[in-house]
Every structure is written in structure tokens, then in C-alpha cells.
Enzyme design. Structure first.
Site, mmCIF file in Angstrom:
data_model
loop_
_atom_site.group_PDB
_atom_site.id
_atom_site.type_symbol
_atom_site.label_atom_id
_atom_site.label_comp_id
_atom_site.label_asym_id
_atom_site.label_seq_id
_atom_site.Cartn_x
_atom_site.Cartn_y
_atom_site.Cartn_z
ATOM 1 C CG ASP A 76 -0.272 -0.018 2.643
ATOM 2 O OD1 ASP A 76 0.937 0.074 2.518
ATOM 3 O OD2 ASP A 76 -1.086 -0.044 3.435
ATOM 4 C CB SER A 77 4.590 1.677 -0.191
ATOM 5 O OG SER A 77 4.713 0.703 -1.080
ATOM 6 C CG ASP B 273 0.300 -4.163 1.956
ATOM 7 O OD1 ASP B 273 0.070 -4.970 2.871
ATOM 8 O OD2 ASP B 273 1.138 -3.173 2.183
ATOM 9 C CE LYS C 289 3.250 -5.817 3.583
ATOM 10 N NZ LYS C 289 2.583 -4.723 4.493
ATOM 11 C CD GLU D 79 0.550 -1.673 7.906
ATOM 12 O OE1 GLU D 79 0.295 -0.839 8.994
ATOM 13 O OE2 GLU D 79 0.939 -1.358 6.712
ATOM 14 C CD GLU E 82 8.127 -0.414 7.297
ATOM 15 O OE1 GLU E 82 6.928 -0.924 7.117
ATOM 16 O OE2 GLU E 82 8.234 0.824 6.947
HETATM 17 O O1 KIV Z 1 3.522 -0.920 1.576
HETATM 18 C C1 KIV Z 1 4.673 -1.668 1.521
HETATM 19 O O2 KIV Z 1 5.371 -1.325 0.522
HETATM 20 C C2 KIV Z 1 5.322 -2.451 2.643
HETATM 21 C C3 KIV Z 1 6.541 -2.545 2.655
HETATM 22 C C4 KIV Z 1 7.220 -1.296 3.405
HETATM 23 C C5 KIV Z 1 6.980 -3.886 3.547
HETATM 24 O O3 KIV Z 1 4.291 -2.519 3.407
#
Ligand code: KIV
Length: 295
Positions: A48-49, A87, A116, A118, A185
Site C-alpha cells: 500500500d506504499s 497488501d 499481507k 499489519e 519494519e
Molecule cells: O506497503 C509496503 O510497501 C510495505 C513494505 C514497506 C513492507 O508494506
């Protein structure tokens, strides 16, 4: 052509056992997915970056399921070998297990190999349900950008003994619940090393030192394409931002100066067709003058 062998979650487990480093990077579209896949990464994270480095949001919080789905599909068209992890964005799983399952399932239906999320032990039950439903899950501990407003910044996490112990317990709870790997992280390297040694599933570090089972970086950081800020843990392997500005700057000046397009970038007509074309233009102009009907 040789058949390409896909990386799987099992490959990640095998690599941890064999002491081989796991390499992941983010990607958000077809061309970069193709390039990083060909470069040999084991895993691609549609993180989600995306929100910050591609869509221009200030944080990852506005990212939606639709955006992640759209970019995951593009990445899947480019990735032939790497494991593609998508994500779960903010509020796609924090609102309850049913919605979480539906959203994780839709990423798998789109073709992702895993999702993924969090968070620590508070998500163990949810992880268990996803894994039971056949959805491989990657955990994410330490700096969790979706909780940025709770923590008030992007500082180092688990730097006190008590929070380091809590993080280790979270990692063990997630592993027990069935995650196949955990992103760590921005935590101290000693904490990452202890978690890696004690945790049965691979740890993938970002800003957490060299002792994790693998590493992940945001592609736009690694390539110098995201210039808003550069965290200390990022190593720039290229300066593509500068390269793009220089290349497009040359294009701008060549178009304005009449150097582009050159003869090699254009097509001419066959001489007989050109002669006929011009004759027809002459006729049209003569015809207009004769009738005056276009006035
Ligand atoms: O969203 C993302 O790119 C991430 C990485 C920084 C692990 O969660």
C-alpha cells in the site's frame, strides 16, 4: 522455451531452513513487475506504499481495495516467476473477520498468491480463518504505516526492552496462527535477529538490519524515483528520477528546436502517390475557385 518455476510460500520456508536469503521488492505495474521479476527477486509486494510513491497521497491510509486490486492485476501480468503478495489496505480488514476474508479472497481471486496485513496477536484469529480458507498470509510488525496516527510518526519501533518482548510475542502468535512470513519494519537489528532466530517462519526485514531471513525495499526508493524523502535504511541503487528529468528535458528541447522527429522517425509517400496526391490537391483548389461554393 524452459518452463518458469514459480516461487511459492513453500520456497520461502525452504530458504529459511537452508539459510538462503529471500529477496523481495515492491512493484505496482506491469513494466516494473516484468523488470524486477527478470532481475530475479523471489517475491513482489504490491504494497500500500502504492498510495505514496505512485498515487501521490501523503500516507498509505487513503489506499482502497479497488486501487490495490487494479495494481495487483497489472503486476500479475508482468510477474512470471516471483511470488506476488498483495497488501490489505487500511480498513479492509480492521472492520471484522467477514469483511477481511472477503477482501483477502478477492485479492486471491485476482491472482495474488498471498495477502499481507499489519498487526500482531490481535489479528491471530483472523489470520487463522484466512489460512483455513486457503489464503496464505504475511504478517507485518514494527513500524506499521497504517497506524501512523496512533504512533505519531515514522520513528524506530521496539527500541525499549518491553516493546521488543511484545514484538517477539506478536511474531510467535502470528506464526502460530499460520502466517508464512513476517515483515519486520524499522526495529533495532538485535531485536530483528532474536525474532528471526526464535520464529519458525521467515522474517523479511526493512530497516531492521542484516540478520532477517530476507529483505524488502520499496522499488521507487531503491531506484531514486520517490524523491519526497529517503529513509536512512534505503540504499539507492539508481537515480532514475534524475535520469527521467534529463531524458524528458532533452526531448522537450529537441521538439522545440526542431531536431525531433528526425528523418529516421518519419515516413514519406511513394513518389507516384505523392505526385497524384499533389495533382488532386491542385484540382481541389482549382475546383473551389471555379464554383465558389465554399464561400
Ligand atoms: O506497503 C509496503 O510497501 C510495505 C513494505 C514497506 C513492507 O508494506
Amino acid at each position: 522455451m524452459d518452463e518458469i518455476k514459480r516461487v511459492t510460500t513453500e520456497t520461502f520456508r525452504r530458504k529459511k531452513t537452508a539459510g538462503e536469503k529471500i529477496v523481495m521488492v515492491t512493484a505496482y505495474d506491469f513494466p516494473f513487475a516484468r523488470l524486477v521479476d527478470e532481475a530475479g527477486v523471489d517475491g513482489i509486494l504490491v504494497g500500500d506504499s502504492l498510495g505514496m510513491v505512485v498515487l501521490g497521497y501523503e500516507t498509505t491510509i487513503p489506499v482502497t481495495m479497488e486501487e490495490i486490486l487494479h495494481h495487483t492485476r497489472a503486476v500479475l501480468r508482468g510477474a512470471r516467476r516471483a511470488l506476488v503478495v498483495a497488501d490489505l489496505p487500511f480498513l479492509s480488514y480492521q472492520t471484522g473477520e467477514e469483511e477481511a476474508l472477503r477482501n483477502a479472497g478477492s485479492l486471491l481471486k485476482a491472482g495474488a498468491a498471498a495477502v499481507k496485513l499489519e498487526g500482531g496477536r490481535e489479528y491471530a484469529g483472523m489470520v487463522k480463518r484466512m489460512v483455513t480458507a486457503g489464503i496464505p498470509v504475511m504478517g507485518h510488525l514494527g513500524l506499521t504505516p497504517q497506524s501512523i496516527h496512533e504512533f505519531g510518526g515514522y520513528g524506530l519501533r521496539a527500541k525499549e526492552a518491553a516493546s521488543a518482548v511484545k514484538l517477539l510475542e506478536d511474531a510467535l502468535a502470528l506464526a502460530e496462527a499460520g502466517v508464512f512470513a513476517i515483515v519486520l519494519e524499522k526495529i533495532p537489528r538485535e531485536v530483528a535477529a532474536e525474532v528471526t532466530a526464535r520464529c519458525p517462519v521467515p522474517t523479511i526485514g526493512i530497516g531492521s538490519g542484516p540478520d532477517c531471513d530476507g529483505q524488502v525495499l520499496v522499488l521507487h526508493d531503491l531506484l531514486g524515483l520517490y524523491e519526497e524523502f529517503k529513509p536512512r535504511f534505503v540504499k539507492r541503487y539508481a537515480e532514475l528520477g534524475a535520469a527521467v528529468r534529463e531524458a524528458v528535458g532533452r526531448y522537450v528541447s529537441e521538439v522545440r528546436g526542431g531536431e525531433f522527429p528526425g528523418p529516421e522517425h518519419a515516413w514519406g509517400m511513394e513518389p507516384d502517390q505523392l505526385a497524384t496526391f499533389r495533382a488532386q490537391l491542385d484540382q481541389m483548389e482549382g475546383g473551389t475557385n471555379d464554383t465558389g461554393q465554399d464561400r
